[in-house]
Scaffold this active site. Structure first.
Site, PDB file in Angstrom:
ATOM      1  N   CYS A 173     -17.079  28.650  18.132  1.00  0.00           N
ATOM      2  CA  CYS A 173     -17.579  29.537  19.191  1.00  0.00           C
ATOM      3  C   CYS A 173     -18.682  28.848  19.986  1.00  0.00           C
ATOM      4  CB  CYS A 173     -18.100  30.832  18.596  1.00  0.00           C
ATOM      5  SG  CYS A 173     -16.825  31.920  17.949  1.00  0.00           S
ATOM      6  N   TYR A 223     -14.583  39.160   9.753  1.00  0.00           N
ATOM      7  CA  TYR A 223     -14.120  39.802  10.974  1.00  0.00           C
ATOM      8  C   TYR A 223     -13.004  40.804  10.636  1.00  0.00           C
ATOM      9  CZ  TYR A 223     -17.107  36.268  13.010  1.00  0.00           C
ATOM     10  OH  TYR A 223     -18.199  35.492  13.319  1.00  0.00           O
TER      11      TYR A 223
END
Length: 383
Positions: free
Chosen positions: A26, A194
């Site tokens: 990310c 997640y």
């Protein structure tokens, strides 16, 4: 040297020139989910550095599935167009095959960027409602829901069947967008606390319906998502899954569960498992060290026969080579090590005595050490 690390590998109809993989990282630098010039630079220079596969960072399949406001997304036409521009650049100047990690952050969404504190966003900062299998506070907080900054993670809304349908369909649409812009491979993010991982783990999934309880029920929604994506993703293109092979907490998801899940994935057309770990609880107890997750990849590969990708603190070329030679993994993924040394494949190939195996763009070919003596001879003659 006849290096196994720098030998080709084929998954379905995709052949990669070597087994060195850029792990998705990310960047928190997108605008409304769309790639920017930062991504052009970041992915572009990695694409020309000799890696066999470059996996684009976790990309939200819907806006609420992003971790932060800066996360990459692939849920809109604007996202698709911006990412197509970056991929076009990578294709023009590099030879790496290009994958994308499709993700939904679940209860770990609506957060600050790492350099802003990592805590939950406040309403005045654009916070949004988060969703999860169970209404337990987010960002892997486990039993403690307050950050170092004193901000408390809000309770996510427990997902109903309509929410699950929406998320499943968002993954499908994101896969179709990925195919349109020429992505070679998809990795579904089912790790690190997640959304998909939060369904798998008993730490975060405390439902009492068909999607909670025993492992068969906890696997149900991730399997539904995988099957829906596999149904629309071209048969010749690989579809893999990243999992947290262990929660590193008592009574959490563990390697035995991961073997069961990997076996289920393989029967449904999964092409590889990337074995990471952790991320669902701040109570996790793990001992970091070179290759600390490799035993997970090795065991999954041995017990299921599915190709695996090892990841986590793999830095030395000889060690990476040994993982493939010894059958512990089929591919080796690097992340932070490539931020420090983006040309790691070039340097690893030199260390392993491979020679000309990794791709050098013609503009950089003179940087190859094997070319230095000739250049020095020209300089000496000019004197």
């Amino acid at each position: 040297m006849n290096s196994q690390l720098f030998s080709p590998i084929t998954l379905r109809g995709l052949t990669m020139e070597n087994r060195v993989v850029v792990s998705p990282m990310c960047q928190y630098s997108a605008e409304n989910g769309s790639a920017t010039d930062w991504h052009l630079m970041h992915l572009g220079h990695l694409a020309l550095s000799g890696h066999g596969l470059l996996i684009i960072e976790a990309s939200g399949v819907e806006a609420r599935g992003r971790i932060t406001h800066g996360d990459l997304g692939i849920y809109s036409d604007a996202n698709e167009a911006a990412l197509a521009r970056v991929i076009g650049f990578c294709r023009e100047h590099g030879r790496a095959k290009i994958g994308i990690q499709l993700a939904h952050a679940g209860r770990k969404a609506s957060a600050q960027r790492p350099w802003e504190g990592r805590g939950p966003l406040l309403p005045e900062e654009g916070a949004w409602e988060t969703i999860a299998p169970s209404p337990l506070p987010g960002s892997g907080a486990g039993s403690g829901a307050t950050t170092k900054s004193g901000r408390s993670w809000p309770l996510p809304r427990m997902m109903n069947r309509a929410d699950m349908d929406d998320v499943r369909d968002a993954f499908v649409t994101a896969a179709q967008r990925s195919d349109r812009i020429g992505i070679d491979l998809i990795e579904l993010h089912m790790a690190h606390g997640y959304l998909m991982h939060s369904f798998l783990s008993p730490v975060s999934n405390q439902r009492n319906d068909d999607y909670g309880g025993g492992i068969e029920n906890r696997m149900r929604f991730p399997i539904e998502v995988f099957e829906a994506v596999r149904a629309v993703w071209p048969d010749g293109k690989p579809l893999g899954v990243r999992i947290s092979a262990s929660d590193w907490v008592d009574d959490g998801w563990n390697i035995e569960d991961s073997v069961v899940f990997a076996r289920e994935m393989k029967t449904r057309g999964c092409d590889y498992i990337c074995a990471s770990s952790g991320g669902v609880s701040d109570n996790q107890q793990l001992a970091l060290g070179p290759g600390y997750q490799v035993p997970f990849a090795e065991r999954i590969r041995a017990e299921t026969g599915i190709p695996t990708m090892a990841v986590g603190m793999i830095l030395e070329p000889d060690y990476a080579e040994s993982l493939v030679v010894d059958g512990k993994a089929d591919m080796v993924a690097l992340a932070r090590g490539l931020l420090y040394d983006p040309r790691w494949p070039w340097h690893a190939a030199e260390a392993l005595g491979v020679g000309d195996a990794p791709f050098y763009p013609p503009q950089y070919a003179r940087s190859r050490p094997s070319k230095w003596p000739q250049a020095f001879r020209h300089l000496k003659a000019a004197e």
